[in-house]
Write a protein that holds these residues in place. Structure first.
Motif, mmCIF file in Angstrom:
data_model
loop_
_atom_site.group_PDB
_atom_site.id
_atom_site.type_symbol
_atom_site.label_atom_id
_atom_site.label_comp_id
_atom_site.label_asym_id
_atom_site.label_seq_id
_atom_site.Cartn_x
_atom_site.Cartn_y
_atom_site.Cartn_z
ATOM 1 N N LYS A 52 0.830 -1.203 0.000
ATOM 2 C CA LYS A 52 0.000 0.000 0.000
ATOM 3 C C LYS A 52 0.865 1.253 0.000
ATOM 4 O O LYS A 52 0.506 2.264 -0.567
ATOM 5 C CB LYS A 52 -0.930 0.004 1.210
ATOM 6 N N GLU A 53 2.029 1.187 0.627
ATOM 7 C CA GLU A 53 2.918 2.344 0.675
ATOM 8 C C GLU A 53 3.439 2.695 -0.717
ATOM 9 O O GLU A 53 3.472 3.856 -1.112
ATOM 10 C CB GLU A 53 4.089 2.059 1.606
ATOM 11 N N VAL A 54 3.805 1.685 -1.494
ATOM 12 C CA VAL A 54 4.303 1.921 -2.852
ATOM 13 C C VAL A 54 3.174 2.443 -3.726
ATOM 14 O O VAL A 54 3.370 3.341 -4.549
ATOM 15 C CB VAL A 54 4.910 0.624 -3.446
ATOM 16 N N LYS A 55 1.969 1.929 -3.568
ATOM 17 C CA LYS A 55 0.829 2.379 -4.367
ATOM 18 C C LYS A 55 0.498 3.841 -4.106
ATOM 19 O O LYS A 55 0.090 4.561 -5.004
ATOM 20 C CB LYS A 55 -0.405 1.531 -4.055
ATOM 21 N N SER A 56 0.682 4.311 -2.874
ATOM 22 C CA SER A 56 0.307 5.682 -2.547
ATOM 23 C C SER A 56 1.406 6.684 -2.851
ATOM 24 O O SER A 56 1.144 7.876 -2.920
ATOM 25 C CB SER A 56 -0.093 5.776 -1.080
ATOM 26 N N THR A 57 2.659 6.249 -3.043
ATOM 27 C CA THR A 57 3.745 7.194 -3.287
ATOM 28 C C THR A 57 4.220 7.212 -4.729
ATOM 29 O O THR A 57 4.987 8.082 -5.102
ATOM 30 C CB THR A 57 4.949 6.871 -2.379
ATOM 31 N N THR A 58 3.793 6.265 -5.568
ATOM 32 C CA THR A 58 4.213 6.242 -6.969
ATOM 33 C C THR A 58 3.001 6.112 -7.873
ATOM 34 O O THR A 58 1.953 5.621 -7.467
ATOM 35 C CB THR A 58 5.160 5.064 -7.262
ATOM 36 N N THR A 59 3.183 6.552 -9.106
ATOM 37 C CA THR A 59 2.140 6.400 -10.111
ATOM 38 C C THR A 59 2.437 5.103 -10.858
ATOM 39 O O THR A 59 3.240 5.086 -11.790
ATOM 40 C CB THR A 59 2.136 7.595 -11.077
ATOM 41 N N VAL A 60 1.828 4.021 -10.439
ATOM 42 C CA VAL A 60 2.122 2.699 -10.973
ATOM 43 C C VAL A 60 1.619 2.596 -12.410
ATOM 44 O O VAL A 60 0.477 2.928 -12.701
ATOM 45 C CB VAL A 60 1.493 1.596 -10.099
ATOM 46 N N GLY A 61 2.491 2.174 -13.311
ATOM 47 C CA GLY A 61 2.116 1.975 -14.699
ATOM 48 C C GLY A 61 2.306 3.190 -15.576
ATOM 49 O O GLY A 61 1.982 3.162 -16.748
ATOM 50 N N ALA A 62 2.845 4.290 -15.043
ATOM 51 C CA ALA A 62 3.018 5.507 -15.834
ATOM 52 C C ALA A 62 4.372 5.561 -16.525
ATOM 53 O O ALA A 62 4.636 6.461 -17.295
ATOM 54 C CB ALA A 62 2.839 6.735 -14.952
ATOM 55 N N ASN A 63 5.248 4.604 -16.261
ATOM 56 C CA ASN A 63 6.564 4.592 -16.879
ATOM 57 C C ASN A 63 6.441 4.187 -18.342
ATOM 58 O O ASN A 63 5.816 3.185 -18.672
ATOM 59 C CB ASN A 63 7.471 3.609 -16.143
ATOM 60 N N ILE A 64 7.048 4.971 -19.238
ATOM 61 C CA ILE A 64 7.007 4.647 -20.661
ATOM 62 C C ILE A 64 8.384 4.292 -21.185
ATOM 63 O O ILE A 64 8.534 3.908 -22.337
ATOM 64 C CB ILE A 64 6.422 5.815 -21.492
ATOM 65 N N LEU A 65 9.401 4.419 -20.355
ATOM 66 C CA LEU A 65 10.761 4.120 -20.768
ATOM 67 C C LEU A 65 11.121 2.687 -20.421
ATOM 68 O O LEU A 65 10.669 2.143 -19.409
ATOM 69 C CB LEU A 65 11.740 5.085 -20.085
ATOM 70 N N LYS A 66 11.954 2.080 -21.246
ATOM 71 C CA LYS A 66 12.323 0.681 -21.050
ATOM 72 C C LYS A 66 13.074 0.478 -19.737
ATOM 73 O O LYS A 66 12.802 -0.456 -18.996
ATOM 74 C CB LYS A 66 13.172 0.212 -22.233
ATOM 75 N N ASP A 67 14.019 1.357 -19.450
ATOM 76 C CA ASP A 67 14.834 1.212 -18.242
ATOM 77 C C ASP A 67 14.430 2.179 -17.144
ATOM 78 O O ASP A 67 15.127 2.321 -16.153
ATOM 79 C CB ASP A 67 16.315 1.433 -18.589
ATOM 80 N N GLY A 68 13.317 2.863 -17.292
ATOM 81 C CA GLY A 68 12.906 3.872 -16.320
ATOM 82 C C GLY A 68 12.146 3.281 -15.149
ATOM 83 O O GLY A 68 11.904 2.074 -15.067
ATOM 84 N N THR A 69 11.777 4.144 -14.245
ATOM 85 C CA THR A 69 10.975 3.743 -13.090
ATOM 86 C C THR A 69 9.697 4.572 -13.075
ATOM 87 O O THR A 69 9.605 5.604 -13.729
ATOM 88 C CB THR A 69 11.741 3.984 -11.776
ATOM 89 N N ASP A 70 8.725 4.127 -12.331
ATOM 90 C CA ASP A 70 7.467 4.866 -12.215
ATOM 91 C C ASP A 70 7.711 6.180 -11.482
ATOM 92 O O ASP A 70 8.469 6.223 -10.504
ATOM 93 C CB ASP A 70 6.426 4.039 -11.461
ATOM 94 N N PRO A 71 7.067 7.281 -11.924
ATOM 95 C CA PRO A 71 7.295 8.576 -11.271
ATOM 96 C C PRO A 71 6.665 8.629 -9.886
ATOM 97 O O PRO A 71 5.663 7.982 -9.609
ATOM 98 C CB PRO A 71 6.618 9.572 -12.211
ATOM 99 N N LYS A 72 7.295 9.402 -9.029
ATOM 100 C CA LYS A 72 6.796 9.589 -7.662
ATOM 101 C C LYS A 72 5.671 10.619 -7.663
ATOM 102 O O LYS A 72 5.656 11.539 -8.465
ATOM 103 C CB LYS A 72 7.911 10.072 -6.743
ATOM 104 N N VAL A 73 4.728 10.463 -6.743
ATOM 105 C CA VAL A 73 3.643 11.421 -6.574
ATOM 106 C C VAL A 73 4.181 12.586 -5.752
ATOM 107 O O VAL A 73 4.756 12.389 -4.680
ATOM 108 C CB VAL A 73 2.436 10.774 -5.862
#
Length: 131
Positions: A52-73
């Motif tokens: 739940k902590e990861v779900k509330s602090t990151t935008t899951v599934g918003a990463n469009i880059l191959k080696d990138g990470t999901d952006p933080k809220v």
């Protein structure tokens, strides 16, 4: 239609073995295999593995880059002001026609010209289509 006529005549003219061959559909080998009972349970959606902590602090599934990470809220103050006005309702063409063009703000005047041109083009196209 022809198949339904063949089925209706099956008992009279066609032997049983030929009728069974006509009734079968030709699918690929992989598609014709049937799953056993309980196959629906395997198709059920799986629970999320994220906390739940990861779900509330990151935008899951918003990463469009191959080696990138999901952006933080981020906090609301860190986003630009125009972002909060994207979903505001804008006036329709009928509302803009009722108002005086001299009193409209620049953005509404621009929208009025765009919508009026679009409506005029649609009318001209419909007139040309009927002729």
């Amino acid at each position: 239609m022809a198949l339904s006529q063949i089925k209706s005549l099956r008992g009279i003219l066609i032997p049983k073995e030929v009728g069974q061959i006509l009734d079968r559909r030709a699918f690929s080998a992989g598609a014709s295999k049937k799953k056993g009972k309980g196959g629906g349970a395997a198709d059920a959606p799986k629970g999320s593995t994220l906390s739940k902590e990861v779900k509330s602090t990151t935008t899951v599934g918003a990463n469009i880059l191959k080696d990138g990470t999901d952006p933080k809220v981020l906090a609301d103050s860190e986003y630009p002001d125009w972002l909060w006005h994207l979903l505001d309702k804008r006036p329709a063409l009928s509302e803009l026609k009722r108002k005086s063009a001299e009193t409209l703000p620049y953005e509404d005047l621009k929208r009025f010209v765009k919508l009026d041109n679009r409506a005029r083009i649609k009318d001209n196209n419909s007139v040309k289509a009927t002729n």
